[in-house]
Motif scaffolding. Sequence first.
Motif, PDB file in Angstrom:
ATOM      1  N   VAL A   1      39.066  37.039  45.328  1.00 16.17           N
ATOM      2  CA  VAL A   1      38.630  35.807  45.992  1.00 16.17           C
ATOM      3  C   VAL A   1      39.638  34.687  45.735  1.00 16.17           C
ATOM      4  CG1 VAL A   1      36.853  34.019  46.020  1.00 16.17           C
ATOM      5  CG2 VAL A   1      36.198  36.424  45.987  1.00 16.17           C
TER       6      VAL A   1
ATOM      7  N   ARG B   1      28.485  31.715  49.176  1.00 17.57           N
ATOM      8  CA  ARG B   1      28.614  30.467  49.927  1.00 17.57           C
ATOM      9  C   ARG B   1      27.379  30.215  50.793  1.00 17.57           C
ATOM     10  NH1 ARG B   1      32.585  26.821  48.521  1.00 17.57           N
ATOM     11  NH2 ARG B   1      31.721  25.817  50.380  1.00 17.57           N
TER      12      ARG B   1
ATOM     13  N   ARG C   1      33.257  41.109  37.591  1.00 15.36           N
ATOM     14  CA  ARG C   1      33.445  39.696  37.911  1.00 15.36           C
ATOM     15  C   ARG C   1      34.924  39.327  37.905  1.00 15.36           C
ATOM     16  NH1 ARG C   1      30.161  38.461  33.429  1.00 15.36           N
ATOM     17  NH2 ARG C   1      31.608  36.736  33.008  1.00 15.36           N
TER      18      ARG C   1
ATOM     19  N   CYS D   1      30.764  39.513  49.289  1.00 17.01           N
ATOM     20  CA  CYS D   1      30.039  38.983  48.132  1.00 17.01           C
ATOM     21  C   CYS D   1      30.268  37.477  48.008  1.00 17.01           C
ATOM     22  CB  CYS D   1      30.498  39.706  46.867  1.00 17.01           C
ATOM     23  SG  CYS D   1      29.808  39.070  45.335  1.00 17.01           S
ATOM     24  N   TYR D   2      31.504  37.052  48.215  1.00 19.18           N
ATOM     25  CA  TYR D   2      31.804  35.622  48.121  1.00 19.18           C
ATOM     26  C   TYR D   2      31.124  34.843  49.247  1.00 19.18           C
ATOM     27  CZ  TYR D   2      34.359  31.227  48.270  1.00 19.18           C
ATOM     28  OH  TYR D   2      34.675  29.892  48.308  1.00 19.18           O
TER      29      TYR D   2
ATOM     30  N   PHE E   1      31.686  30.512  41.084  1.00 18.24           N
ATOM     31  CA  PHE E   1      31.432  31.865  41.598  1.00 18.24           C
ATOM     32  C   PHE E   1      31.206  32.851  40.454  1.00 18.24           C
ATOM     33  CE2 PHE E   1      33.424  35.826  43.570  1.00 18.24           C
ATOM     34  CZ  PHE E   1      32.267  36.185  44.243  1.00 18.24           C
TER      35      PHE E   1
ATOM     36  N   ARG F   1      36.586  40.603  41.093  1.00 23.27           N
ATOM     37  CA  ARG F   1      36.174  39.856  42.276  1.00 23.27           C
ATOM     38  C   ARG F   1      36.759  38.449  42.289  1.00 23.27           C
ATOM     39  NH1 ARG F   1      30.078  41.919  43.987  1.00 23.27           N
ATOM     40  NH2 ARG F   1      30.630  44.142  43.934  1.00 23.27           N
ATOM     41  N   CYS F   2      36.825  37.828  41.138  1.00 22.73           N
ATOM     42  CA  CYS F   2      37.444  36.496  41.066  1.00 22.73           C
ATOM     43  C   CYS F   2      38.923  36.571  41.425  1.00 22.73           C
ATOM     44  CB  CYS F   2      37.260  35.902  39.666  1.00 22.73           C
ATOM     45  SG  CYS F   2      35.620  35.214  39.365  1.00 22.73           S
TER      46      CYS F   2
ATOM     47  N   GLU G   1      36.081  26.352  41.888  1.00 23.86           N
ATOM     48  CA  GLU G   1      35.292  27.233  42.757  1.00 23.86           C
ATOM     49  C   GLU G   1      35.108  28.600  42.118  1.00 23.86           C
ATOM     50  OE1 GLU G   1      33.460  28.379  46.576  1.00 23.86           O
ATOM     51  OE2 GLU G   1      33.639  26.611  45.296  1.00 23.86           O
ATOM     52  N   LEU G   2      36.161  29.143  41.530  1.00 19.22           N
ATOM     53  CA  LEU G   2      36.064  30.444  40.874  1.00 19.22           C
ATOM     54  C   LEU G   2      35.146  30.386  39.661  1.00 19.22           C
ATOM     55  CD1 LEU G   2      39.753  31.716  41.090  1.00 19.22           C
ATOM     56  CD2 LEU G   2      37.795  32.436  42.459  1.00 19.22           C
TER      57      LEU G   2
END
Length: 281
Positions: A150, A202, A143, A197-198, A128, A146-147, A124-125
């Motif tokens: 998340v 989605r 990035r 953002c995530y 993303f 954020r990863c 998933e990451l």
Amino acid sequence: MQKAIILQPQPRAWLEGSTLRPFVSQYGEYLQRRRYAPSTQCAYLCCVAHFAHWLTQERYDLEAIGQGAVMRFLSEHQPACACPDPVRRLRHELQAALGHLLELLKAGGVVMQYPARNSAIEQELTRFDAHMRDVWGLADNTRRKRCRVVGGFLVEHFGEQPISMATVSATSIRRFVLGKQGRGPATVAANGVIIGCYLRFRSMSGDRVGDLKAAIPRVAHWRLASLPEVLTDAEIDELLSSFDQTFPSRNSPASTSASSPSGWVMRARPRRTCTFRRISP
């Protein structure tokens, strides 16, 4: 010339007995090239030693070390850490130090950026991260941060289970963004932006996340009201009528002062000109 980073015996032993041993000197050089203070270099290397000790206990191979291992260490081990002192346990220090470690390992070709075999969360990451890079054009550092956030949310909510936004509640979103008691408003605001953002990612994948986005806490930004520079005639009449004291005619050359209940002093002058100043309590 590289200066050796002095560690206490226990963190040093953790490093020397782990799969990270070949990279200890390279990590020190990495930090020194970026001009980190000696105290910061020592703190970060102790954080890596803590991580190395956990890797040894969990029997991680070098090739298995990646973002997923870091997230598991931070979400599962760090909150309940019982490792003997001296050990670094501050989450922000661990995140920063291990972020540098992953950069070093990737540069050396040890950690593949997009492993073919990984967990559901890592997959998933990966998606993303690719979306942020290819669609939104975000920078590497943005990035990466954020990863990391998340990833912490996904580990906390799903663990080893399949990722399905249908199982995420508004309460889960609020609890993660607000975090533990004492989290600063700047961190809450930043985490809210990242989770938003995530959720946007989605929603572009077809998930209905409108209620979840609405549940993200908003940090208030209060602005103090200021006095207007110019008052209208009606506002001047209303201000003058609020005082018990009788004022001279507008054509009188005299001027009069009066105090309002809020502590402001008004000085009335000819031609209906007023000036204000604050009286200290």
